[in-house]
Write a protein that holds these residues in place. Sequence first.
Motif, PDB file in Angstrom:
ATOM      1  N   LEU A 419       0.826  -1.210   0.000  1.00 54.47           N
ATOM      2  CA  LEU A 419       0.000   0.000   0.000  1.00 54.47           C
ATOM      3  C   LEU A 419       0.863   1.263   0.000  1.00 54.47           C
ATOM      4  O   LEU A 419       0.630   2.204  -0.779  1.00 54.47           O
ATOM      5  N   LEU A 420       1.873   1.293   0.862  1.00 50.92           N
ATOM      6  CA  LEU A 420       2.754   2.460   0.934  1.00 50.92           C
ATOM      7  C   LEU A 420       3.522   2.654  -0.370  1.00 50.92           C
ATOM      8  O   LEU A 420       3.628   3.773  -0.900  1.00 50.92           O
ATOM      9  N   LYS A 421       4.047   1.552  -0.928  1.00 43.68           N
ATOM     10  CA  LYS A 421       4.833   1.626  -2.152  1.00 43.68           C
ATOM     11  C   LYS A 421       3.972   2.031  -3.346  1.00 43.68           C
ATOM     12  O   LYS A 421       4.386   2.862  -4.179  1.00 43.68           O
ATOM     13  N   ALA A 422       2.766   1.480  -3.450  1.00 41.13           N
ATOM     14  CA  ALA A 422       1.882   1.805  -4.567  1.00 41.13           C
ATOM     15  C   ALA A 422       1.477   3.275  -4.538  1.00 41.13           C
ATOM     16  O   ALA A 422       1.446   3.938  -5.585  1.00 41.13           O
ATOM     17  N   CYS A 423       1.186   3.794  -3.356  1.00 37.41           N
ATOM     18  CA  CYS A 423       0.825   5.211  -3.248  1.00 37.41           C
ATOM     19  C   CYS A 423       2.024   6.105  -3.607  1.00 37.41           C
ATOM     20  O   CYS A 423       1.879   7.122  -4.298  1.00 37.41           O
ATOM     21  N   GLU A 424       3.195   5.704  -3.153  1.00 34.65           N
ATOM     22  CA  GLU A 424       4.406   6.471  -3.451  1.00 34.65           C
ATOM     23  C   GLU A 424       4.677   6.503  -4.957  1.00 34.65           C
ATOM     24  O   GLU A 424       4.975   7.566  -5.531  1.00 34.65           O
TER      25      GLU A 424
END
Length: 729
Positions: A419-424
């Motif tokens: 989730l964090l990587k996809a948003c970034e």
Amino acid sequence: MDMPSRIECVEPTEHGADESQRGFFGLIGTRRRKPGTDAAAEMQTREALLLLRNYEESGRGWFWSTDTEGRITYITDAVAQMMGRPAASLIGTPFVELFLPADSHDERQRTLPFLMTRQSKFDDLPLRGAFEGDDRWWAVSGRPQLDANGRFAGYRGSGIDITAQRRSAEDASRLALYDSLTGLANRFNISKKLDSTLAAFSQQQRPCAIMLLDLDRFKQVNDTLGHPAGDALLKQVAERLLKIVGDKEMVSRLGGDEFQIILPDIEDRGELGEMAADIIASLTQPYSVEGSRCIIGASVGVAIAPFDGQSSDDLVRNADLALYAAKGNGRGRFAFYSSDLHQAAEDRRVLEEDLRDALTRGEISIGYQPVVNAGSNVVTGVEALIRWTHRDRGHISPALFVPIAEETNLIWPLGEWVLLKACEDAASWPGEMRVAVNVSPIQFANPELPKVVARALAASGLSPDRLELEITESVFLGDTAETNRMFKALKDLGVRLALDDFGTGYSSLGYLQSAPFDKIKIDQSFVRGATEAGSRNGAIIAAIVALAEALDMETTAEGIESLDQLALVRKLNVSHVQGYIYSKPVPSAEVVRHGEAGSWTIKPSGPARQRNDRFSMFRKVTAIHDNHRYAVVIRNLSATGAFIEGILDVPIGTRFVIDFGEGQLVTATVRRSTKHQQGIEFEQTMVSDGNGGLCTRHRVSPYLIAAAAQPTSALALPTFTTTEDWKAA
């Protein structure tokens, strides 16, 4: 005072008793007396007769007598009434006709007709009433009577009602053999049945399959709704199993949420696979339990004697290993046993250990698969798909490691990282392209999920409406109030919600009325079969689209791989498409490149028509022709044929027998040939192994191999599978 269960009758007088005396008086009369017998003795005899009469009327026992031909001369009126007949109507009836034959009730003893013909005495013989509506059991005793000359004069005897004791014994026996909750055979019963079946079938060289079933997500039902609800659910599971299998004696509950099925004389893996799929489909349909809607799943392991073991211990162990493989590959599946599962189980254990360190080692990455507008071919968003590149084994399929992550509680840190990587990544893309991220039911059930989503949005600066969370229908299994609170918390953040894998058997219009979804994703299982002749999948897709439009939701068809599939979903007004017809998952850098170029349009490209799944592999097998055996390699495999290499200049039309190992033989004809490569067509199509691979429908029995003096070790070769599992072959 209690009377004895069996009454010894007194000797009759020559003239019998006074006819004014009722009941047993008419039978036994009075004792012979010498002249001058005193009045006290006569009084004692009369008192004894009164006691017998009182006993007869109490219902605690009864009396009977016959003539020399076994016909009734006396029977207690009260018991005759219980048999549904007045005593007078039974006079002259053969005594044996009052009862059912003993052998019809498995009584391993001499029968009443035999004993009476032999003029033998008998005590407490258990007999069941023969008259309609009389389901009582009687313990009957009798003594042959002799006249003054020593000739047989008939029988006299007694009986007592033992129905209550008999039923109590039957109940105790049933509890020892059957599950008290579901009524199915229990572990002890089915184990004995399997032992006896395999012993008999081994002598007759007949096959026998077993299935082991394990319910998925059953623990959640017990935890959320309580054990009484869980018990009610298990009863419904048993009913559904019996509808499919039919034979109640062959279905058992082993305990908890585990079931076993014995299937005599079946070795066709196509038939077994269809039955396993039917069982899974049936058990995954919603249940109504105490006013609550429950959704569970099921996984099935299959083993077949004599191929997968000739003893019950071996067969059950191997079926259990197949069940473990089915659960490990995503649950809701079936799997056949094969010898390579032993190694696969060890490999899975090692993978679990390696997965714990995969994040810190930098082995986890994300691929982004485009989601395309079906009408314009313009990419409107992408789905973030987790990837694992193992340091030694290379690419590991998500279908393999995601279930491991869910079972070992690793799904939360992995899901948070994705989730964090996809948003970034998405925040760095030009334009307003959306990114979709899968949320597992375990993540959804964690109250911390909204906080994690909020942190990911804040840290990346991504606009909330560009994040789409894909949620499967299984989240509706839990507490409705908690589910609704989670939906509200996520929507309050401004993110979009998509219902993933819609149509897989859990679907309900009820939750679509209240759950705030923005999109419905149509499961690829409907798309894959939609273009086949006679398929109803197109009508189902059309209904889903109409429903989504009525609820102002978008639709995405998953898994589109051929042009005829694309044409169909366009015709049915599906708004978005995702699949290899447009693109495989790509790295973030490629998304950036297309975003910088402006609008990202992809021209669909793929086969004109849906075709059988083809599996790329490096699989060593044997090709047999005219008593010659050739080592060849399969490069790709489908249900109808394969591409092989290893034999030079084979003429078109040549017939081979391909030996895949473990008794799997299939006849094939060469249809294309170029130097050392041939395209072959199978005479009989392969069938699904339930785990994403293929296997032969039938196998050569070890009995036949033994008869041909071939070593049984020839059966130990592994079944074929995909490239990922056979790189080391």
